[in-house]
Design a protein around this motif. Structure first.
Motif, short mmCIF file in Angstrom:
data_model
loop_
_atom_site.label_atom_id
_atom_site.label_comp_id
_atom_site.label_asym_id
_atom_site.label_seq_id
_atom_site.Cartn_x
_atom_site.Cartn_y
_atom_site.Cartn_z
N ARG A 51 0.83 -1.21 0.00
CA ARG A 51 0.00 0.00 0.00
C ARG A 51 0.87 1.26 0.00
NH1 ARG A 51 -3.92 0.27 4.90
NH2 ARG A 51 -4.74 2.02 3.68
N HIS A 52 1.93 1.22 0.79
CA HIS A 52 2.78 2.41 0.97
C HIS A 52 4.23 2.01 0.73
CE1 HIS A 52 3.89 6.06 3.76
NE2 HIS A 52 4.58 6.05 2.62
N VAL A 53 4.87 2.67 -0.22
CA VAL A 53 6.27 2.44 -0.55
C VAL A 53 7.07 3.68 -0.19
CG1 VAL A 53 7.93 1.91 -2.38
CG2 VAL A 53 5.64 0.90 -2.44
N ALA A 54 8.18 3.50 0.51
CA ALA A 54 9.05 4.62 0.88
C ALA A 54 10.43 4.35 0.29
CB ALA A 54 9.14 4.75 2.40
N CYS A 81 4.31 2.89 -9.91
CA CYS A 81 3.60 2.68 -8.64
C CYS A 81 2.12 3.01 -8.79
CB CYS A 81 4.22 3.53 -7.53
SG CYS A 81 5.77 2.89 -6.86
N ASN A 82 1.84 4.09 -9.50
CA ASN A 82 0.45 4.49 -9.71
C ASN A 82 -0.31 3.42 -10.49
OD1 ASN A 82 -1.73 6.31 -9.51
ND2 ASN A 82 -1.27 7.17 -11.53
N GLN A 83 0.32 2.89 -11.52
CA GLN A 83 -0.32 1.85 -12.34
C GLN A 83 -0.49 0.54 -11.56
OE1 GLN A 83 2.25 1.66 -15.78
NE2 GLN A 83 1.27 3.42 -16.78
N ALA A 84 0.43 0.27 -10.63
CA ALA A 84 0.37 -0.97 -9.86
C ALA A 84 -0.67 -0.94 -8.75
CB ALA A 84 1.74 -1.29 -9.26
N GLY A 85 -1.16 0.25 -8.42
CA GLY A 85 -2.16 0.36 -7.38
C GLY A 85 -1.61 0.73 -6.01
N VAL A 86 -0.37 1.21 -5.95
CA VAL A 86 0.19 1.69 -4.69
C VAL A 86 -0.61 2.91 -4.23
CG1 VAL A 86 2.23 2.76 -3.63
CG2 VAL A 86 2.51 0.83 -5.20
N GLU A 87 -0.96 2.94 -2.96
CA GLU A 87 -1.77 4.05 -2.45
C GLU A 87 -0.93 5.28 -2.13
OE1 GLU A 87 -4.27 2.93 0.81
OE2 GLU A 87 -4.81 1.01 -0.10
N GLY A 136 1.35 16.88 -15.20
CA GLY A 136 1.33 15.43 -15.40
C GLY A 136 0.75 14.69 -14.22
N LEU A 137 1.05 15.17 -13.02
CA LEU A 137 0.47 14.55 -11.82
C LEU A 137 -1.05 14.66 -11.84
CD1 LEU A 137 2.93 15.83 -9.05
CD2 LEU A 137 2.84 13.54 -10.05
N ILE A 138 -1.53 15.84 -12.17
CA ILE A 138 -2.99 16.05 -12.22
C ILE A 138 -3.62 15.17 -13.29
CG2 ILE A 138 -4.78 17.75 -12.73
CD1 ILE A 138 -2.90 19.89 -11.55
N ARG A 139 -2.95 15.05 -14.42
CA ARG A 139 -3.47 14.24 -15.52
C ARG A 139 -3.61 12.77 -15.10
NH1 ARG A 139 -0.32 16.13 -18.89
NH2 ARG A 139 1.31 14.52 -18.95
N HIS A 140 -2.70 12.32 -14.24
CA HIS A 140 -2.74 10.93 -13.79
C HIS A 140 -3.40 10.78 -12.41
CE1 HIS A 140 0.42 10.69 -16.94
NE2 HIS A 140 -0.15 9.51 -17.15
N ASN A 141 -4.08 11.84 -11.96
CA ASN A 141 -4.87 11.80 -10.73
C ASN A 141 -4.01 11.54 -9.49
OD1 ASN A 141 -7.37 12.09 -9.44
ND2 ASN A 141 -7.73 9.87 -9.39
N VAL A 142 -2.78 12.06 -9.48
CA VAL A 142 -1.85 11.88 -8.36
C VAL A 142 -1.79 13.18 -7.55
CG1 VAL A 142 0.56 11.47 -7.69
CG2 VAL A 142 -0.46 10.19 -9.59
N SER A 143 -2.03 13.10 -6.26
CA SER A 143 -1.90 14.27 -5.39
C SER A 143 -0.50 14.30 -4.79
CB SER A 143 -2.95 14.25 -4.28
OG SER A 143 -2.77 13.12 -3.45
N MET A 144 0.00 15.49 -4.50
CA MET A 144 1.34 15.64 -3.95
C MET A 144 1.28 16.41 -2.63
SD MET A 144 4.72 17.54 -5.56
CE MET A 144 5.13 16.27 -6.76
N MET A 179 -3.19 7.96 -6.39
CA MET A 179 -2.05 7.76 -5.50
C MET A 179 -1.60 9.08 -4.87
SD MET A 179 1.67 6.04 -6.38
CE MET A 179 2.35 7.53 -7.13
N LEU A 180 -1.15 9.01 -3.62
CA LEU A 180 -0.57 10.15 -2.94
C LEU A 180 0.94 10.08 -3.09
CD1 LEU A 180 -0.50 12.60 -1.01
CD2 LEU A 180 -0.52 10.97 0.90
N LEU A 181 1.53 11.14 -3.60
CA LEU A 181 2.98 11.26 -3.70
C LEU A 181 3.44 12.16 -2.56
CD1 LEU A 181 5.68 10.84 -5.13
CD2 LEU A 181 5.10 12.78 -6.62
#
Length: 250
Positions: A10-13, A48-54, A90-98, A128-130
């Protein structure tokens, strides 16, 4: 806390180590290595986003990195600003919050403004949250949480009996997020380096000799494969976990 094998954490560091050594081996300036490292950042975020990492947490700049040569630090700050300007769309396009964790007060006013702007611009993204650790240190995180608790004790908002692990956890910069399942460090070093000290208590550690500019989607999948083959016990025995898993599948 359910102890079971999962192919995708779920969470990768990640501690992204080896940019400077990658450049040195090619007789290039260290900053070129950091620039190449940005390409690996882009690949890993996408994978990570494609794999489903949260949640993906990247150690971008530690509180100890200020000790590096002034030219390198200045170059890193400029690169940081440039990346934020170029990558936000690009982050917004892929629905990734930072989001950012760390003591941002040491950064220039313009960089602080840019960080706040990117957080606001991506706040509506639900994928995914970055999480970017910048001017971050695990000891700093624990200390700032302890100071908040001391203030609550002094004001009477919190009693000594209410001073628990959960109370401290609520004051950490990562509150509300799942603890890291998988910690990855590139570059061949095998240490935590003051990163998420409290949060990594039961995290699976994965070290690779690959320098960060060499770390790509395949290297990430190798880390995920190693993680999937680990048995996370959280203080329990293997037999207890097997029985628990048997109850789940019964």
């Amino acid at each position: 806390m359910q102890a079971e094998k999962k192919a995708v954490p779920r969470h990768v560091a990640i501690v992204m180590d080896g940019n400077g050594r990658w450049a040195k081996a090619r007789l290039l300036p260290r900053l070129i290595g950091h620039q190449r490292g940005v390409e690996s950042v882009r690949k890993v975020i996408r994978a990570c986003n494609q794999a489903g990492v949260e949640c993906l947490t990247l150690f971008a700049f530690s509180s100890e990195n200020w000790k590096r040569p002034l030219e390198e630090v200045s170059g890193l700050m400029s690169l940081f600003m440039l990346v934020l300007e170029r990558e936000t769309a690009g982050l917004i396009r892929h629905n990734v919050s930072m989001r950012f964790i760390g003591d941002r007060s040491a950064f220039s006013g313009s960089l602080q403004d840019k960080i706040a702007a990117v957080e606001q611009q991506t706040s509506h993204c639900t994928g995914m949250l970055l999480l970017i650790a910048a001017n971050y240190g695990g000891r700093w995180d624990i200390l700032q949480a302890a100071r908040k608790l001391v203030a609550k004790l002094a004001s009477g908002e919190l009693s000594a009996q209410e001073l628990t692990e959960q109370a401290l956890d609520q004051e950490l910069s990562t509150f509300g997020l799942p603890e890291p399942d998988l910690f990855i460090r590139t570059g061949g070093e095998q240490r935590i380096s003051n990163f998420l000290l409290w949060q990594l208590a039961y995290t699976e550690l994965y070290f690779t000799d690959k320098l960060w500019p060499e770390f790509d989607e395949q290297a990430l999948q190798e880390a995920f494969k190693a993680y999937a083959n680990r048995q996370r016990r959280f203080g329990m025995t293997s037999e207890q976990i097997q029985n628990q898993q048997g109850d789940v599948h019964a």
